[in-house]
Every structure is written in C-alpha cells, then in structure tokens.
Write a protein that holds these residues in place. Sequence first.
Motif, PDB file in Angstrom:
ATOM      1  N   ASN A   5      35.818   0.628  20.319  1.00 28.52           N
ATOM      2  CA  ASN A   5      36.104   1.573  19.235  1.00 28.52           C
ATOM      3  C   ASN A   5      37.586   1.789  19.003  1.00 28.52           C
ATOM      4  O   ASN A   5      37.989   2.262  17.949  1.00 28.52           O
ATOM      5  CB  ASN A   5      35.439   2.914  19.528  1.00 28.52           C
ATOM      6  CG  ASN A   5      33.938   2.814  19.425  1.00 28.52           C
ATOM      7  OD1 ASN A   5      33.431   2.066  18.587  1.00 28.52           O
ATOM      8  ND2 ASN A   5      33.226   3.515  20.276  1.00 28.52           N
ATOM      9  N   SER A   6      38.416   1.457  19.998  1.00 36.48           N
ATOM     10  CA  SER A   6      39.850   1.691  19.851  1.00 36.48           C
ATOM     11  C   SER A   6      40.534   0.538  19.123  1.00 36.48           C
ATOM     12  O   SER A   6      41.725   0.603  18.869  1.00 36.48           O
ATOM     13  CB  SER A   6      40.483   1.895  21.222  1.00 36.48           C
ATOM     14  OG  SER A   6      40.442   0.691  21.960  1.00 36.48           O
ATOM     15  N   ARG A   7      39.798  -0.520  18.826  1.00 34.59           N
ATOM     16  CA  ARG A   7      40.411  -1.680  18.173  1.00 34.59           C
ATOM     17  C   ARG A   7      39.793  -1.911  16.793  1.00 34.59           C
ATOM     18  O   ARG A   7      38.620  -1.613  16.586  1.00 34.59           O
ATOM     19  CB  ARG A   7      40.202  -2.940  19.015  1.00 34.59           C
ATOM     20  CG  ARG A   7      40.903  -2.892  20.353  1.00 34.59           C
ATOM     21  CD  ARG A   7      40.474  -4.073  21.204  1.00 34.59           C
ATOM     22  NE  ARG A   7      40.880  -3.912  22.591  1.00 34.59           N
ATOM     23  CZ  ARG A   7      42.014  -4.386  23.099  1.00 34.59           C
ATOM     24  NH1 ARG A   7      42.822  -5.093  22.347  1.00 34.59           N
ATOM     25  NH2 ARG A   7      42.320  -4.190  24.353  1.00 34.59           N
ATOM     26  N   TYR A  44      37.844   0.161  11.495  1.00 36.47           N
ATOM     27  CA  TYR A  44      37.446   0.379  12.885  1.00 36.47           C
ATOM     28  C   TYR A  44      35.924   0.381  12.961  1.00 36.47           C
ATOM     29  O   TYR A  44      35.247   0.690  11.970  1.00 36.47           O
ATOM     30  CB  TYR A  44      38.015   1.706  13.394  1.00 36.47           C
ATOM     31  CG  TYR A  44      39.484   1.619  13.705  1.00 36.47           C
ATOM     32  CD1 TYR A  44      39.913   1.186  14.962  1.00 36.47           C
ATOM     33  CD2 TYR A  44      40.439   1.911  12.745  1.00 36.47           C
ATOM     34  CE1 TYR A  44      41.255   1.070  15.252  1.00 36.47           C
ATOM     35  CE2 TYR A  44      41.802   1.798  13.037  1.00 36.47           C
ATOM     36  CZ  TYR A  44      42.199   1.375  14.296  1.00 36.47           C
ATOM     37  OH  TYR A  44      43.523   1.261  14.593  1.00 36.47           O
TER      38      TYR A  44
END
Lengths: 368, 228
Positions: A99-101, A155
């Motif tokens: 989720n952070s990328r 995202y």
Amino acid sequence: MAEPLITLKQVDVEFKEKTRSVHAVDHVDLTVERGDIYGIVGYSGAGKSTLVRTINLLQRPTSGTVSVLGQDMLKLDAAKLRQERRRIGMIFQHFNLMNSRTIADNVAFPLKGTKVTETTADGKKIWRKIKKSEINQKVSDLLELVGLADRATAYPNELSGGQKQRVGIARALASDPEILISDEATSALDPKTTSSILDLLAHLNQKLGLTIVLITHEMEAVKQICNKVAVMDEGRIIERGTLLQIFAQPHEQLTKDFIDTTIQIESAIAAVRKQPAVRDLQAPDQLVRLTYVGASTDQPLVATLFKTYNVTANILFGDIQILQGTPFGNLLVVLSGTQADLDRAFDYLQQSDVTVQHLSANQEGEQA
Amino acid sequence: MNIIEKLFPNVIPIWTGDGGVTQSIGQTLYMTFFTALIAGVLGILIGIFLVLTDDHGLLANRPVYWILDKIVNIFRAIPFIILLAVLNPFTRLIVGTGIGPTAALVPLVLGTTPFFARQVQNALLTIDPGVIEAAEAMGLSPAAIVFRVYLREGLSELIRVGVLTIISVIGLTAMAGAVGGGGLGNLAIAVGYQRFQNDVTWVAMIFILILVFLIQFIGDLFAKRLHH
C-alpha cells in the motif's frame, strides 16, 4: 510434446500442533505440463493452498519430492531457491500489494536490483545490473498488458478489486516466469470481474505460453479456462482428468457436486422427477439423461430418434456448454415408443457416442 | 519585561549559567536526542529480530525469540526510578561517573530500548502477512524483505510509535534529572520544588510541553505525508 513442468511425487504436509496434527496434504502426486491451465478445485480446508505452496516451497513438504522446471526444489540452497522462485509467479486472493507504493512501483518491486544478461560486442554473455530505464520500460509494458497503463501513479487503495488483481498479475509476470500459481485469485471478486481476470489469464496462457496452476472453489472458473482439473478433498486428489473427462464422466460425488454448481444437472434431475409427466411415467417410456461431447452434438439427435426409430423425445431440460472449445451437452428427456424401438434407439445413441443414463422416476438412485 | 519579572521572579537570575534554564534545556535535548538515537537503532534491531524469529517469522527460531522476548519483558517490568539506582555502578563503570546527562544516557537507553523494541515489533506485525509471503514468493531474501517490505510498509506505524517513545523518553529524562542527570527535570525539582520557587517549576514544565508538542507535530506531519 507435452513436457512436465511441475512434478509432485507423494507430497505430504503435516502440521504438528501441541495436541493434534493436521494432515493438510496427504501423499499427493501431481504433474502439470507446459501450457496447461491446471485447475485444482476443492472446498476451503481441502489442502489446495498448502499443496500449491509446496511448488515454490513457501511450504516445505514433510515428505515427498518436488520437481519444478527440471530442478529438484528440495535440494536447492537458499540462494538458488530464491532464483528458482523468480521463475514461478504467484497471485493471491487478497492481492497482497504494497500500500505504500504506487502501482508502477509495485510492479517494479521484483525487478529492482536484479541482474540481466547482455551480449557484448565480442559475443560474450555477461551479467549486469538492470537499468532504471529498462525497469520503467518493462513496467509500462506489463501495465499495458493487463490494461492498467493509465493507473501507473495511483496507489493500490485507489483501485477496485479487479484492478488490484491486474496489478498482482503484472507484478507476478515481472520476472518473466514460466509458471503462474493462482491462489484463489478471483475468489474475492464479483462474477463479472472474475470472468475478465480469467480471460486475462487465458490470454497470457496463449500469448506467453504461461503454464498456470489455478486453485479455486469455483467450478465456474475452472470451466471457463482450465484444460485439466483435479478435485481435492481432505488433503487428497480424489479425481483428476481433462476438463471434458471430468465434466462428462465424474465419478466422485464431490466432483458431481462441483459440476452441479455450474450446470445444475443434479438439481435439474431432482426438479424434473417431481413433474407429473415423469412421476406417472408408464413403462416402457423412460426418463434418461443424454450426455454428449463434441461432434455428436452436431447431429440432429432428437429428429433422428423420431424419424428413424419412432421414438419421441420430450425434452424436459437441456444445457449445452462450450468447454475448451468443444460443445458439451446434457439433455433430460422422456423417451416414448415401443420397447423394441427404444432398444434400437439406445443402440443408435451408444454408437453415436452419446452417454445414456437411465433415470428411473420411481426409484431413488440411478441405473447405468 | 515588567510582567515577566513579576510572574517569574526567580527565573530571570538563573536564565543562564551553570544549572540554569538554558543549560537545562540543552541537557534535556541532549539526553532525549541521544537516547532516541541509540535506543531507536537498538529497538528497531531487536523489534525486527522479534518479528523474524517469531513462530510465523521468516527466520523462525524458538530459543532466540524466547531469549529476546524475556529480556524485553524483564527490562520493561523494572520501574525506571529503580533501574536508575540499580544501574548506577554499571554506569560508573562505562561512563566514569554516575552524575550528569551522559551518565543518564545509560539507564535511559536501557529503559527505553525494550519499550521501543516491543512497539516496533507490534508495528511490524500490523503488516499483512500476505505481503510478506508475496515478497518471499518473488524470491527476495530475508534481508531484502526487512528493508524493502517491513521497514517500508511499516514506516508510518514506526513513526507513530517512534513519536510515542520519544515523548516517553522526555518524561524519563525528567526523572533521570531528579537523580543527578541535569536537564529540565532537575531544574523543576532541585530548584523549583525544593526552594519553593514555583515559577521555576512552571517554566520547566512549559518548555517540556513545548518540546512534546513540537515532536508530536513533526511526527504527525511525516505520518500524514506517508499515508496513502
């Protein structure tokens, strides 16, 4: 010819807990050949996920041998195993994206820091680190392939389930695997999205020659794209064969139950039996199920029965599916005529490769 | 100027100088910064190893997990004020003195590291195991998974627990100050409380509050930027 890419022999997985041990996979043999879309179907807890995890050794078997792409996986050291894993892509029910990328970064993830071969001017092959431009190119190609070229900078949380799975597929393909393991990849998706993801998998199978192992509890998914099927129950494969074999002649009750989830033949039989026309059937009239595969569907079956054999066929239920491009038909009919005519008609049906199953209306159970 | 002189009559004379307000602020910052730095690195390391050696971890190892887990639990169970006293001989041994901000670092680090390690462990455990499995299936080594998945995916959570820990460190520095560490805690107790100069206590508190709010604000800013 058909080359076995995955060979599992007597693979056994036992989970030992404090008080009991669970036999998740029970001495399973499985061979998947190049180009197969091999469906493994079963209810949850049947051991499907554990079984396919032995292919890339995310799950080490308690005993047995695992051979993938010509490698005895259990004999590899950690570094070599990681290299082999890159040749086996995997997609998951819950997508498992980071989720952070961004989408592009998720797809690029397995590529970063990898090495590529390059042929130098004097014809020597050398290994060098992959360039950033090469990663970017590959990522955009992959996103194009899965139909998400316009979402590269989004995202994962901004995508729908189907789109997330497309990202999962693009990521799994980044290392150019020859095998793709799909672990319930469509189970969290709605039917329409499921179908489009399955179409994509079938397309990849055709276009890239990707061999796919697809585990699912949805027979509909198997029916749509698999060429081979294995049915799993309590850690064992209880039945296996080509898609047509399994659909045309299922032996185990569980297999029949699964098939019935997509063509509802068993429930149709139950419903048909309740109809007055069937309940009050007078001998020699009888209710039969006619099953035919491929060419025989092209013949005007019902017309021939009447014209040549004086047997009328009252169709109570009919279903024709196209499995692997081959028509597969099921008819529930009441055949009426004299006993002699009926006997001749049955001979004709047998010669035409139509399977006749006599379904007696008055008795429970079936006669062959 | 008159109002300030009236409100804080005892603060003005000790604004600068040895044991004064500015020096105390500096000492508190010094203790907080180095504790956060050292305990931060150690805590992240221990936290990562707790996650890796856990039964479901990438390097599952019962004995190692058991030992780490017990050490963390024991040190967390000791009240900080007692830890200060117990560690005093040890502090003298490695720092050479038992008094001053540098000496205070020893109990501060030992008191903070286990607390932070546990926070790190819990932060990393919030990461979906499926994502870790996916990385494993892609052929990443455990080290690569730590750096590229755990620390990356867990970053916003790590910042959150980091801020929490730094704020608790500021609280601990005040306590360490009371037993000779210096800093704003020492100022509030040794001067403000014991000499009945309430204005000094108030000033010490105000600066500590400013420090806490500042750290909270910066932490929230980072966390927000990372949130997708």
